[in-house]
Design a protein around this motif. Structure first.
Motif, PDB file in Angstrom:
ATOM      1  N   GLN A 199       0.829  -1.198   0.000  1.00  0.00           N
ATOM      2  CA  GLN A 199       0.000   0.000   0.000  1.00  0.00           C
ATOM      3  C   GLN A 199       0.867   1.253   0.000  1.00  0.00           C
ATOM      4  N   LEU A 200       1.923   1.255   0.800  1.00  0.00           N
ATOM      5  CA  LEU A 200       2.825   2.398   0.848  1.00  0.00           C
ATOM      6  C   LEU A 200       3.437   2.645  -0.523  1.00  0.00           C
ATOM      7  N   TYR A 201       3.881   1.592  -1.180  1.00  0.00           N
ATOM      8  CA  TYR A 201       4.494   1.732  -2.508  1.00  0.00           C
ATOM      9  C   TYR A 201       3.501   2.338  -3.497  1.00  0.00           C
TER      10      TYR A 201
ATOM     11  N   HIS B 272       0.934   4.283  -2.777  1.00  0.00           N
ATOM     12  CA  HIS B 272       0.741   5.695  -2.409  1.00  0.00           C
ATOM     13  C   HIS B 272       1.916   6.541  -2.887  1.00  0.00           C
ATOM     14  N   LEU B 273       3.135   6.044  -2.712  1.00  0.00           N
ATOM     15  CA  LEU B 273       4.307   6.792  -3.131  1.00  0.00           C
ATOM     16  C   LEU B 273       4.338   6.983  -4.646  1.00  0.00           C
ATOM     17  N   LYS B 274       3.975   5.941  -5.401  1.00  0.00           N
ATOM     18  CA  LYS B 274       3.923   6.073  -6.858  1.00  0.00           C
ATOM     19  C   LYS B 274       2.849   7.074  -7.267  1.00  0.00           C
ATOM     20  N   GLU B 275       1.742   7.084  -6.566  1.00  0.00           N
ATOM     21  CA  GLU B 275       0.664   8.029  -6.853  1.00  0.00           C
ATOM     22  C   GLU B 275       1.123   9.470  -6.593  1.00  0.00           C
ATOM     23  N   ILE B 276       1.826   9.682  -5.499  1.00  0.00           N
ATOM     24  CA  ILE B 276       2.347  11.013  -5.175  1.00  0.00           C
ATOM     25  C   ILE B 276       3.330  11.460  -6.256  1.00  0.00           C
ATOM     26  N   ALA B 277       4.212  10.565  -6.661  1.00  0.00           N
ATOM     27  CA  ALA B 277       5.157  10.898  -7.729  1.00  0.00           C
ATOM     28  C   ALA B 277       4.405  11.300  -8.996  1.00  0.00           C
ATOM     29  N   GLY B 278       3.363  10.556  -9.325  1.00  0.00           N
ATOM     30  CA  GLY B 278       2.564  10.878 -10.503  1.00  0.00           C
ATOM     31  C   GLY B 278       1.934  12.261 -10.404  1.00  0.00           C
ATOM     32  N   LYS B 279       1.457  12.614  -9.231  1.00  0.00           N
ATOM     33  CA  LYS B 279       0.855  13.942  -9.037  1.00  0.00           C
ATOM     34  C   LYS B 279       1.896  15.053  -9.160  1.00  0.00           C
ATOM     35  N   LEU B 280       3.157  14.698  -8.928  1.00  0.00           N
ATOM     36  CA  LEU B 280       4.244  15.655  -9.093  1.00  0.00           C
ATOM     37  C   LEU B 280       4.777  15.660 -10.529  1.00  0.00           C
ATOM     38  N   GLY B 281       4.158  14.867 -11.387  1.00  0.00           N
ATOM     39  CA  GLY B 281       4.575  14.811 -12.782  1.00  0.00           C
ATOM     40  C   GLY B 281       5.767  13.908 -13.030  1.00  0.00           C
ATOM     41  N   ILE B 282       5.992  12.963 -12.121  1.00  0.00           N
ATOM     42  CA  ILE B 282       7.136  12.056 -12.225  1.00  0.00           C
ATOM     43  C   ILE B 282       6.613  10.633 -12.383  1.00  0.00           C
ATOM     44  N   ALA B 283       6.900  10.026 -13.502  1.00  0.00           N
ATOM     45  CA  ALA B 283       6.480   8.644 -13.741  1.00  0.00           C
ATOM     46  C   ALA B 283       7.467   7.691 -13.077  1.00  0.00           C
ATOM     47  N   VAL B 284       6.945   6.698 -12.367  1.00  0.00           N
ATOM     48  CA  VAL B 284       7.786   5.660 -11.768  1.00  0.00           C
ATOM     49  C   VAL B 284       7.764   4.467 -12.718  1.00  0.00           C
ATOM     50  N   VAL B 285       8.947   4.118 -13.207  1.00  0.00           N
ATOM     51  CA  VAL B 285       9.083   3.044 -14.187  1.00  0.00           C
ATOM     52  C   VAL B 285      10.003   1.980 -13.606  1.00  0.00           C
ATOM     53  N   GLU B 286       9.549   0.742 -13.599  1.00  0.00           N
ATOM     54  CA  GLU B 286      10.386  -0.357 -13.108  1.00  0.00           C
ATOM     55  C   GLU B 286      11.076  -1.024 -14.286  1.00  0.00           C
ATOM     56  N   GLN B 287      12.404  -1.176 -14.141  1.00  0.00           N
ATOM     57  CA  GLN B 287      13.223  -1.801 -15.177  1.00  0.00           C
ATOM     58  C   GLN B 287      14.144  -2.826 -14.526  1.00  0.00           C
TER      59      GLN B 287
ATOM     60  N   PHE C 227      -2.696  15.733  -1.542  1.00  0.00           N
ATOM     61  CA  PHE C 227      -3.416  14.917  -0.569  1.00  0.00           C
ATOM     62  C   PHE C 227      -2.776  13.539  -0.500  1.00  0.00           C
ATOM     63  N   MET C 228      -2.560  13.074   0.741  1.00  0.00           N
ATOM     64  CA  MET C 228      -2.021  11.734   0.977  1.00  0.00           C
ATOM     65  C   MET C 228      -2.411  11.303   2.382  1.00  0.00           C
ATOM     66  N   PRO C 229      -2.405  10.026   2.647  1.00  0.00           N
ATOM     67  CA  PRO C 229      -2.719   9.563   4.003  1.00  0.00           C
ATOM     68  C   PRO C 229      -1.748  10.172   5.016  1.00  0.00           C
ATOM     69  N   PRO C 230      -2.233  10.476   6.213  1.00  0.00           N
ATOM     70  CA  PRO C 230      -1.369  11.070   7.236  1.00  0.00           C
ATOM     71  C   PRO C 230      -0.104  10.261   7.519  1.00  0.00           C
TER      72      PRO C 230
END
Length: 91
Positions: free
Chosen positions: A5-7, A9-24, A74-77
């Motif tokens: 769940q944390l992962y 949320h973190l990917k979602e936050i990155a997306g809202k900042l305009g940063i795509a998280v890509v796994e390679q 917005f993110m969980p506390p």
């Protein structure tokens, strides 16, 4: 909150900042490459080593996101507190 769940949320936050998280997969490269932020053709990316354990993925994203302006997202506390604590370690 589970590590999965944390992962997410973190990917979602990155997306809202305009940063795509890509796994390679870095195994085929044969060079000591680490996960991290980069810009490719003007696009912000966080390239994550797919073979990392989930806890290491969370640590890498938390470390990076804690240094970015995320106060208005917005993110969980629990996630906000984690980013705040991590940011204090860097300052």
């Amino acid at each position: 909150m589970s590590p999965e769940q944390l992962y997410e949320h973190l990917k979602e936050i990155a997306g809202k900042l305009g940063i795509a998280v890509v796994e390679q997969s870095f195994k085929q490269v044969g060079l000591p490459i680490k996960s991290g932020h980069c810009r490719v053709k003007g696009e912000d990316l966080f390239i994550m080593d797919r073979s990392l354990p989930l806890i290491k993925k969370n640590q890498a994203l938390t470390g990076f996101l804690s240094t970015r302006a995320h106060e208005n997202i917005f993110m969980p506390p629990a996630v906000r507190e984690l980013l705040h604590k991590k940011n204090k370690k860097f300052t």
